[in-house]
Design an enzyme around this catalytic site. Structure first.
Site, PDB file in Angstrom:
ATOM      1  N   ARG A  26     -12.312  14.770  16.928  1.00 54.43           N
ATOM      2  CA  ARG A  26     -11.432  13.723  16.398  1.00 54.43           C
ATOM      3  C   ARG A  26     -10.003  13.993  16.854  1.00 54.43           C
ATOM      4  O   ARG A  26      -9.634  15.125  17.134  1.00 54.43           O
ATOM      5  CB  ARG A  26     -11.447  13.714  14.862  1.00 54.43           C
ATOM      6  CG  ARG A  26     -12.777  13.325  14.226  1.00 54.43           C
ATOM      7  CD  ARG A  26     -13.117  11.861  14.435  1.00 54.43           C
ATOM      8  NE  ARG A  26     -14.332  11.475  13.745  1.00 54.43           N
ATOM      9  CZ  ARG A  26     -15.566  11.532  14.262  1.00 54.43           C
ATOM     10  NH1 ARG A  26     -15.747  11.988  15.481  1.00 54.43           N
ATOM     11  NH2 ARG A  26     -16.609  11.129  13.558  1.00 54.43           N
ATOM     12  N   VAL A  39       0.447   6.891   4.326  1.00 56.03           N
ATOM     13  CA  VAL A  39       1.574   6.522   5.195  1.00 56.03           C
ATOM     14  C   VAL A  39       2.728   5.953   4.364  1.00 56.03           C
ATOM     15  O   VAL A  39       3.900   6.178   4.675  1.00 56.03           O
ATOM     16  CB  VAL A  39       1.135   5.523   6.286  1.00 56.03           C
ATOM     17  CG1 VAL A  39       2.305   5.139   7.176  1.00 56.03           C
ATOM     18  CG2 VAL A  39       0.020   6.121   7.132  1.00 56.03           C
ATOM     19  N   GLY A  46       0.825  -1.220   0.000  1.00 51.95           N
ATOM     20  CA  GLY A  46       0.000   0.000   0.000  1.00 51.95           C
ATOM     21  C   GLY A  46       0.845   1.249   0.000  1.00 51.95           C
ATOM     22  O   GLY A  46       0.471   2.271   0.587  1.00 51.95           O
ATOM     23  N   TYR A  77     -16.308  -2.072   6.750  1.00 56.39           N
ATOM     24  CA  TYR A  77     -14.872  -1.828   6.898  1.00 56.39           C
ATOM     25  C   TYR A  77     -14.392  -2.284   8.279  1.00 56.39           C
ATOM     26  O   TYR A  77     -13.361  -2.948   8.411  1.00 56.39           O
ATOM     27  CB  TYR A  77     -14.623  -0.326   6.718  1.00 56.39           C
ATOM     28  CG  TYR A  77     -13.210   0.119   6.981  1.00 56.39           C
ATOM     29  CD1 TYR A  77     -12.225  -0.030   6.014  1.00 56.39           C
ATOM     30  CD2 TYR A  77     -12.859   0.707   8.200  1.00 56.39           C
ATOM     31  CE1 TYR A  77     -10.930   0.388   6.256  1.00 56.39           C
ATOM     32  CE2 TYR A  77     -11.560   1.132   8.450  1.00 56.39           C
ATOM     33  CZ  TYR A  77     -10.601   0.968   7.473  1.00 56.39           C
ATOM     34  OH  TYR A  77      -9.313   1.381   7.709  1.00 56.39           O
ATOM     35  N   PRO A  92      -3.863   3.522  14.625  1.00 62.17           N
ATOM     36  CA  PRO A  92      -3.788   4.982  14.652  1.00 62.17           C
ATOM     37  C   PRO A  92      -5.190   5.603  14.678  1.00 62.17           C
ATOM     38  O   PRO A  92      -6.161   4.956  14.306  1.00 62.17           O
ATOM     39  CB  PRO A  92      -3.078   5.332  13.340  1.00 62.17           C
ATOM     40  CG  PRO A  92      -3.323   4.176  12.447  1.00 62.17           C
ATOM     41  CD  PRO A  92      -3.612   2.963  13.296  1.00 62.17           C
ATOM     42  N   THR A  93      -5.257   6.863  15.100  1.00 59.28           N
ATOM     43  CA  THR A  93      -6.516   7.608  14.988  1.00 59.28           C
ATOM     44  C   THR A  93      -6.557   8.213  13.571  1.00 59.28           C
ATOM     45  O   THR A  93      -5.906   7.702  12.673  1.00 59.28           O
ATOM     46  CB  THR A  93      -6.616   8.664  16.093  1.00 59.28           C
ATOM     47  OG1 THR A  93      -5.417   9.437  16.087  1.00 59.28           O
ATOM     48  CG2 THR A  93      -6.783   8.017  17.454  1.00 59.28           C
ATOM     49  N   ASN A  94      -7.279   9.306  13.349  1.00 57.41           N
ATOM     50  CA  ASN A  94      -7.469   9.839  11.985  1.00 57.41           C
ATOM     51  C   ASN A  94      -6.159  10.387  11.402  1.00 57.41           C
ATOM     52  O   ASN A  94      -5.673  11.424  11.857  1.00 57.41           O
ATOM     53  CB  ASN A  94      -8.514  10.957  12.011  1.00 57.41           C
ATOM     54  CG  ASN A  94      -9.904  10.463  12.394  1.00 57.41           C
ATOM     55  OD1 ASN A  94     -10.068   9.741  13.380  1.00 57.41           O
ATOM     56  ND2 ASN A  94     -10.898  10.832  11.626  1.00 57.41           N
ATOM     57  N   GLY A 101      -0.093   5.065  -0.796  1.00 55.36           N
ATOM     58  CA  GLY A 101      -1.033   5.798   0.061  1.00 55.36           C
ATOM     59  C   GLY A 101      -0.362   6.816   0.962  1.00 55.36           C
ATOM     60  O   GLY A 101       0.816   7.147   0.821  1.00 55.36           O
ATOM     61  N   TRP A 154     -19.688  19.232   6.381  1.00 54.62           N
ATOM     62  CA  TRP A 154     -20.717  18.244   6.714  1.00 54.62           C
ATOM     63  C   TRP A 154     -21.033  18.282   8.206  1.00 54.62           C
ATOM     64  O   TRP A 154     -20.126  18.440   9.039  1.00 54.62           O
ATOM     65  CB  TRP A 154     -20.233  16.829   6.406  1.00 54.62           C
ATOM     66  CG  TRP A 154     -20.047  16.533   4.956  1.00 54.62           C
ATOM     67  CD1 TRP A 154     -20.189  17.380   3.903  1.00 54.62           C
ATOM     68  CD2 TRP A 154     -19.649  15.267   4.400  1.00 54.62           C
ATOM     69  NE1 TRP A 154     -19.920  16.737   2.737  1.00 54.62           N
ATOM     70  CE2 TRP A 154     -19.586  15.439   3.009  1.00 54.62           C
ATOM     71  CE3 TRP A 154     -19.351  14.016   4.950  1.00 54.62           C
ATOM     72  CZ2 TRP A 154     -19.225  14.399   2.158  1.00 54.62           C
ATOM     73  CZ3 TRP A 154     -18.987  12.990   4.111  1.00 54.62           C
ATOM     74  CH2 TRP A 154     -18.939  13.176   2.721  1.00 54.62           C
TER      75      TRP A 154
HETATM   76  P1  GDP Z   1     -14.419   9.413  10.665  1.00 56.57           P
HETATM   77  O1  GDP Z   1     -15.832   9.886  10.878  1.00 56.57           O
HETATM   78  O2  GDP Z   1     -13.587   9.601  11.892  1.00 56.57           O
HETATM   79  O3  GDP Z   1     -14.331   8.037  10.115  1.00 56.57           O
HETATM   80  O4  GDP Z   1     -13.712  10.334   9.605  1.00 56.57           O
HETATM   81  P2  GDP Z   1     -14.119  11.451   8.548  1.00 56.57           P
HETATM   82  O5  GDP Z   1     -12.834  12.112   8.231  1.00 56.57           O
HETATM   83  O6  GDP Z   1     -14.866  10.883   7.399  1.00 56.57           O
HETATM   84  O7  GDP Z   1     -15.131  12.460   9.256  1.00 56.57           O
HETATM   85  C1  GDP Z   1     -14.864  13.131  10.438  1.00 56.57           C
HETATM   86  C2  GDP Z   1     -15.919  14.186  10.740  1.00 56.57           C
HETATM   87  O8  GDP Z   1     -15.791  15.264   9.853  1.00 56.57           O
HETATM   88  C3  GDP Z   1     -17.395  13.763  10.705  1.00 56.57           C
HETATM   89  O9  GDP Z   1     -18.015  14.299  11.843  1.00 56.57           O
HETATM   90  C4  GDP Z   1     -17.929  14.481   9.468  1.00 56.57           C
HETATM   91  O10 GDP Z   1     -19.304  14.850   9.601  1.00 56.57           O
HETATM   92  C5  GDP Z   1     -17.064  15.726   9.441  1.00 56.57           C
HETATM   93  N1  GDP Z   1     -16.929  16.332   8.100  1.00 56.57           N
HETATM   94  C6  GDP Z   1     -17.147  17.625   7.784  1.00 56.57           C
HETATM   95  N2  GDP Z   1     -16.974  17.862   6.488  1.00 56.57           N
HETATM   96  C7  GDP Z   1     -16.588  16.672   5.932  1.00 56.57           C
HETATM   97  C8  GDP Z   1     -16.236  16.263   4.605  1.00 56.57           C
HETATM   98  O11 GDP Z   1     -16.243  17.034   3.660  1.00 56.57           O
HETATM   99  N3  GDP Z   1     -15.888  14.961   4.445  1.00 56.57           N
HETATM  100  C9  GDP Z   1     -15.872  14.073   5.481  1.00 56.57           C
HETATM  101  N4  GDP Z   1     -15.501  12.802   5.258  1.00 56.57           N
HETATM  102  N5  GDP Z   1     -16.211  14.416   6.737  1.00 56.57           N
HETATM  103  C10 GDP Z   1     -16.562  15.698   6.967  1.00 56.57           C
END
Ligand code: GDP
Length: 308
Positions: A203, A14, A9, A131, A158-160, A12, A196
């Site tokens: 996070r 990492v 991978g 997933y 890992p976290t995000n 990507g 969103w």
């Molecule tokens: P995960 O929810 O930790 O798996 O990771 P994401 O990166 O997909 O989303 C983290 C947070 O970011 C969520 O609360 C989403 O609602 C918010 N968010 C805000 N804008 C966006 C966007 O454009 N894309 C994504 N993926 N998340 C968003």
């Protein structure tokens, strides 16, 4: 041929960061070298390279949007990838293998902070169950192989993660690359920036270069059979994240929170005590600095970025 280290991978996030660290005698493979969802193809590359150690990064991943739309694809391909890579590694006599999952595969209703021991203590969040269950099987397969064949296969959680070379898709990407891309678009078009959800979820973001440094450290130093969480333990709200990104990019328009889009989990703080016990002085890249580097990379690479 004998290779000290094989990285799967490696196209990507990492993988890209690991290349920057330039570990000696390392083969970086991508989907151009092998289709890891196919056992024959996987086994061929492992028997040719005969690696001593493996960092297994290959996975089919996406943000909240990607996970909700592609639950079947993410489940199937991740199960196949992991099944094939760990088995080919065993047959090739790999001494040590680290694979990666994510704190998003932990139970939805879980005691906080998330501890390595809670991984299987309940169903994952419905938004990413395909997933998550597939990824949890990495830990199960590693434990089963350790049990029967004494394989030194460990799992890092890992976290995000974010950083250069991420997937900047507006629909399937994670929040940081999506917001950077959308902010860039909004600036060019003179529009509002749409974020969103409510902006309230929290996070823990970790820079890809930090995960790459930790991966090399784990290879040499981590011998426990239990997984280890990799994070700074610092929570940031999506609102604060968006403000930092817009500040760095010089966006002067309005931030609009789109309540029709999901928030996902409200928070998922992680227990970083194990990592801190091993590496009390490890310095994580501060979020602002990591974001500056990511934005700089995006602007200098655009439109040649994944997801654009
Ligand atoms: P995960 O929810 O930790 O798996 O990771 P994401 O990166 O997909 O989303 C983290 C947070 O970011 C969520 O609360 C989403 O609602 C918010 N968010 C805000 N804008 C966006 C966007 O454009 N894309 C994504 N993926 N998340 C968003």
């Amino acid at each position: 041929m004998n290779t000290d280290l094989l990285v799967t991978g490696s196209a990507g996030l990492v993988g890209h960061a690991l290349r920057q660290l330039d570990p000696p005698d390392t083969a970086f493979i991508t989907r151009e070298h092998a289709d890891l969802t196919d056992f024959g193809s996987t086994n061929t590359v492992f028997s040719l390279l005969r690696p001593r150690r493996v960092v297994h990064l290959a996975a089919v991943v996406g943000g909240l949007g990607g996970n909700m739309i592609h639950s079947g694809e993410y489940f199937r391909n991740n199960i196949l990838l992991n099944l094939n890579v760990l088995e080919a590694a065993r047959l090739a006599g790999v001494e040590k293998l680290i694979s990666f999952m994510s704190t998003c595969v932990f139970p939805d209703r879980c005691q906080y902070p998330l501890n390595e021991a809670f991984l299987h203590h309940g169903p994952p969040h419905p938004s990413n169950f395909g997933y998550a269950y597939a990824k949890r099987m990495l830990e199960v397969q590693s434990a089963a192989y350790r049990n029967e064949w004494n394989s030194d296969y460990i799992v890092a959680i890992p976290t995000n993660i974010y950083g250069p070379n991420d997937n900047f898709s507006l629909t399937d990407g994670h929040v940081i690359p999506s917001l950077i891309h959308r902010c860039h678009q909004a600036m060019r078009r003179g529009e509002d920036l749409v974020i969103w959800g409510s902006g309230k979820p929290l996070r823990e973001f970790v820079y890809s270069g930090d995960i790459a440094r930790l991966a090399l450290w784990l290879l040499d130093n981590y011998n426990e059979d239990q997984p280890i969480i990799l994070s700074s333990g610092i929570e940031v709200s999506i609102m604060e994240l968006a403000e930092t990104i817009t500040g760095i990019m010089g966006f002067k328009g309005r931030l609009v929170f789109d309540a029709t889009k999901p928030d996902g989990q409200l928070r998922k703080p992680s227990d970083v005590s194990k990592l801190q016990r091993y590496l009390p002085d490890f310095e994580f890249t501060p979020l602002r600095k990591g974001l500056e580097q990511t934005v700089e990379w995006f602007l200098s690479s655009y439109p040649q970025v994944r997801g654009a």
